[in-house]
Design a protein around this motif. Sequence first.
Motif, PDB file in Angstrom:
ATOM      1  N   VAL A 129       0.849  -1.187   0.000  1.00 19.99           N
ATOM      2  CA  VAL A 129       0.000   0.000   0.000  1.00 19.99           C
ATOM      3  C   VAL A 129       0.887   1.240   0.000  1.00 19.99           C
ATOM      4  CG1 VAL A 129      -1.814   1.259   1.228  1.00 19.99           C
ATOM      5  CG2 VAL A 129      -1.795  -1.258   1.272  1.00 19.99           C
ATOM      6  N   ASP A 130       0.744   2.046  -1.057  1.00 14.62           N
ATOM      7  CA  ASP A 130       1.431   3.335  -1.135  1.00 14.62           C
ATOM      8  C   ASP A 130       0.431   4.397  -0.693  1.00 14.62           C
ATOM      9  OD1 ASP A 130       3.660   2.069  -2.144  1.00 14.62           O
ATOM     10  OD2 ASP A 130       3.164   2.476  -4.238  1.00 14.62           O
ATOM     11  N   ALA A 131       0.677   4.990   0.479  1.00 16.97           N
ATOM     12  CA  ALA A 131      -0.292   5.901   1.086  1.00 16.97           C
ATOM     13  C   ALA A 131       0.244   7.324   1.151  1.00 16.97           C
ATOM     14  CB  ALA A 131      -0.653   5.414   2.486  1.00 16.97           C
ATOM     15  N   LYS A 132      -0.622   8.276   0.845  1.00 13.83           N
ATOM     16  CA  LYS A 132      -0.234   9.686   0.878  1.00 13.83           C
ATOM     17  C   LYS A 132      -1.283  10.466   1.656  1.00 13.83           C
ATOM     18  CE  LYS A 132       1.638  13.148  -2.308  1.00 13.83           C
ATOM     19  NZ  LYS A 132       1.884  13.434  -3.738  1.00 13.83           N
ATOM     20  N   SER A 137      -6.694  12.199   6.531  1.00 12.33           N
ATOM     21  CA  SER A 137      -6.548  10.752   6.327  1.00 12.33           C
ATOM     22  C   SER A 137      -5.433  10.482   5.311  1.00 12.33           C
ATOM     23  CB  SER A 137      -7.884  10.174   5.848  1.00 12.33           C
ATOM     24  OG  SER A 137      -8.264  10.778   4.619  1.00 12.33           O
ATOM     25  N   TRP A 138      -5.435   9.287   4.756  1.00 11.18           N
ATOM     26  CA  TRP A 138      -4.427   8.906   3.754  1.00 11.18           C
ATOM     27  C   TRP A 138      -5.132   8.243   2.578  1.00 11.18           C
ATOM     28  CZ3 TRP A 138      -3.793   8.575   8.942  1.00 11.18           C
ATOM     29  CH2 TRP A 138      -2.655   9.169   9.503  1.00 11.18           C
ATOM     30  N   ASN A 139      -4.692   8.571   1.370  1.00 13.88           N
ATOM     31  CA  ASN A 139      -5.243   7.945   0.181  1.00 13.88           C
ATOM     32  C   ASN A 139      -4.286   6.889  -0.362  1.00 13.88           C
ATOM     33  OD1 ASN A 139      -7.395   9.694   0.365  1.00 13.88           O
ATOM     34  ND2 ASN A 139      -7.215  10.495  -1.719  1.00 13.88           N
ATOM     35  N   VAL A 140      -4.855   5.900  -1.042  1.00 16.54           N
ATOM     36  CA  VAL A 140      -4.073   4.848  -1.689  1.00 16.54           C
ATOM     37  C   VAL A 140      -3.702   5.298  -3.101  1.00 16.54           C
ATOM     38  CG1 VAL A 140      -4.122   2.487  -2.571  1.00 16.54           C
ATOM     39  CG2 VAL A 140      -5.221   3.020  -0.385  1.00 16.54           C
ATOM     40  N   TYR A 141      -2.409   5.162  -3.422  1.00 19.77           N
ATOM     41  CA  TYR A 141      -1.911   5.492  -4.771  1.00 19.77           C
ATOM     42  C   TYR A 141      -1.451   4.210  -5.453  1.00 19.77           C
ATOM     43  CZ  TYR A 141      -1.969  10.576  -4.279  1.00 19.77           C
ATOM     44  OH  TYR A 141      -2.378  11.883  -4.148  1.00 19.77           O
ATOM     45  N   GLY A 145       2.934   5.108  -7.648  1.00 23.46           N
ATOM     46  CA  GLY A 145       2.694   6.379  -6.969  1.00 23.46           C
ATOM     47  C   GLY A 145       2.197   7.494  -7.857  1.00 23.46           C
ATOM     48  N   THR A 146       1.770   7.178  -9.072  1.00 26.73           N
ATOM     49  CA  THR A 146       1.370   8.234 -10.021  1.00 26.73           C
ATOM     50  C   THR A 146      -0.128   8.477 -10.062  1.00 26.73           C
ATOM     51  OG1 THR A 146       1.206   6.682 -11.881  1.00 26.73           O
ATOM     52  CG2 THR A 146       3.353   7.747 -11.520  1.00 26.73           C
ATOM     53  N   GLU A 147      -0.925   7.571  -9.489  1.00 26.22           N
ATOM     54  CA  GLU A 147      -2.379   7.714  -9.611  1.00 26.22           C
ATOM     55  C   GLU A 147      -3.066   7.603  -8.261  1.00 26.22           C
ATOM     56  OE1 GLU A 147      -5.881   4.971 -11.440  1.00 26.22           O
ATOM     57  OE2 GLU A 147      -4.312   5.519 -12.890  1.00 26.22           O
ATOM     58  N   ASP A 148      -3.823   8.647  -7.906  1.00 31.20           N
ATOM     59  CA  ASP A 148      -4.597   8.663  -6.661  1.00 31.20           C
ATOM     60  C   ASP A 148      -5.905   7.912  -6.897  1.00 31.20           C
ATOM     61  OD1 ASP A 148      -5.992   9.202  -4.356  1.00 31.20           O
ATOM     62  OD2 ASP A 148      -5.895  11.386  -4.531  1.00 31.20           O
ATOM     63  N   THR A 149      -6.116   6.834  -6.135  1.00 28.77           N
ATOM     64  CA  THR A 149      -7.338   6.039  -6.320  1.00 28.77           C
ATOM     65  C   THR A 149      -8.536   6.637  -5.585  1.00 28.77           C
ATOM     66  OG1 THR A 149      -6.948   4.700  -4.344  1.00 28.77           O
ATOM     67  CG2 THR A 149      -5.948   3.935  -6.422  1.00 28.77           C
ATOM     68  N   GLY A 150      -8.249   7.548  -4.618  1.00 27.21           N
ATOM     69  CA  GLY A 150      -9.328   8.076  -3.789  1.00 27.21           C
ATOM     70  C   GLY A 150      -9.723   7.142  -2.655  1.00 27.21           C
ATOM     71  N   ASP A 152      -9.559   5.224   0.836  1.00 25.80           N
ATOM     72  CA  ASP A 152      -9.016   5.495   2.168  1.00 25.80           C
ATOM     73  C   ASP A 152      -8.047   4.363   2.522  1.00 25.80           C
ATOM     74  OD1 ASP A 152      -9.211   4.821   5.253  1.00 25.80           O
ATOM     75  OD2 ASP A 152      -9.626   6.962   5.036  1.00 25.80           O
ATOM     76  N   ALA A 153      -6.809   4.704   2.818  1.00 26.57           N
ATOM     77  CA  ALA A 153      -5.768   3.692   3.023  1.00 26.57           C
ATOM     78  C   ALA A 153      -6.063   2.784   4.211  1.00 26.57           C
ATOM     79  CB  ALA A 153      -4.401   4.366   3.192  1.00 26.57           C
ATOM     80  N   LEU A 154      -6.580   3.338   5.307  1.00 29.11           N
ATOM     81  CA  LEU A 154      -6.837   2.522   6.497  1.00 29.11           C
ATOM     82  C   LEU A 154      -7.945   1.504   6.218  1.00 29.11           C
ATOM     83  CD1 LEU A 154      -6.619   5.284   9.254  1.00 29.11           C
ATOM     84  CD2 LEU A 154      -4.884   3.593   8.673  1.00 29.11           C
ATOM     85  N   GLU A 155      -8.989   1.939   5.536  1.00 27.13           N
ATOM     86  CA  GLU A 155     -10.081   1.017   5.197  1.00 27.13           C
ATOM     87  C   GLU A 155      -9.589  -0.053   4.220  1.00 27.13           C
ATOM     88  OE1 GLU A 155     -13.312   3.366   3.695  1.00 27.13           O
ATOM     89  OE2 GLU A 155     -13.616   4.403   5.609  1.00 27.13           O
ATOM     90  N   TRP A 156      -8.753   0.362   3.270  1.00 27.68           N
ATOM     91  CA  TRP A 156      -8.266  -0.590   2.276  1.00 27.68           C
ATOM     92  C   TRP A 156      -7.383  -1.664   2.922  1.00 27.68           C
ATOM     93  CZ3 TRP A 156      -8.779  -3.315  -1.708  1.00 27.68           C
ATOM     94  CH2 TRP A 156      -7.703  -3.851  -2.422  1.00 27.68           C
TER      95      TRP A 156
END
Length: 252
Positions: A129-132, A137-141, A145-150, A152-156
Amino acid sequence: MLTKRIIPCLDIKNGRTVKGVNFEGLRDAGDPVELAKRYSEEGADELVFLDITATLEKRKTLVELVKRIAREINIPFTVGGGIKTVDEIEELLKAGADKVSLNSSIVKDPALISRASDAFGAQAIVAAVDAKRNEGSWNVYIKGGTEDTGLDALEWMQETEKRGAGEILLTSMDRDGTKAGFDIELLSKVNQLVTIPVIASGGAGTVKHCIDAVKEANADAVLAASIFHFREIEISDLKEEMLQAGIEVRPV
């Protein structure tokens, strides 16, 4: 108590080990086979090999390079980059990998985690998981690392555990290559939500950073690249200081 692990990471591009900052500005760090052999001999607990441009370049991970590295080491070996199918996972495990790291492919097809875990066992499946940070919160990329999936990293990360991942490789994109320390807040929150091991990645710059990730954020392993590639910290020294800090590690 399980021992905590020290894991050097080989980011591979065009067959060479590279390292950048915040996923950009890559510089050469050496031959991956030579580095892998060195880390195995120096007491690393595991090794991670990430073909960082495989997904962007829409090609498979470098199987021949995986075979060459596997012949030189005697520690567990995780391989990631551009892996999309159960057949590709099988090919890499047969080539010498002990585990595979899945990122972009499982975001697009979460059921791949379950299919792979059923086929090879949860212990062989690492959810990367690449999180930013995104405000609170944090989003998953994905895609290196080039595309923001939208997402939520913790839920994912909770979902990857439910679907059968045996481990999480969590990279803080904000800290990657900065040597400013791991994202303790992110690691702490994840470890309150999941029960599978979490590997801390992104930000290692000092021995204290590694100790903090374990003691303050309950990381099961610390992963680093440039501090090991360029010999800023020796694995044996890091393990000695972790032992002195009361952290169980496998002796060198």
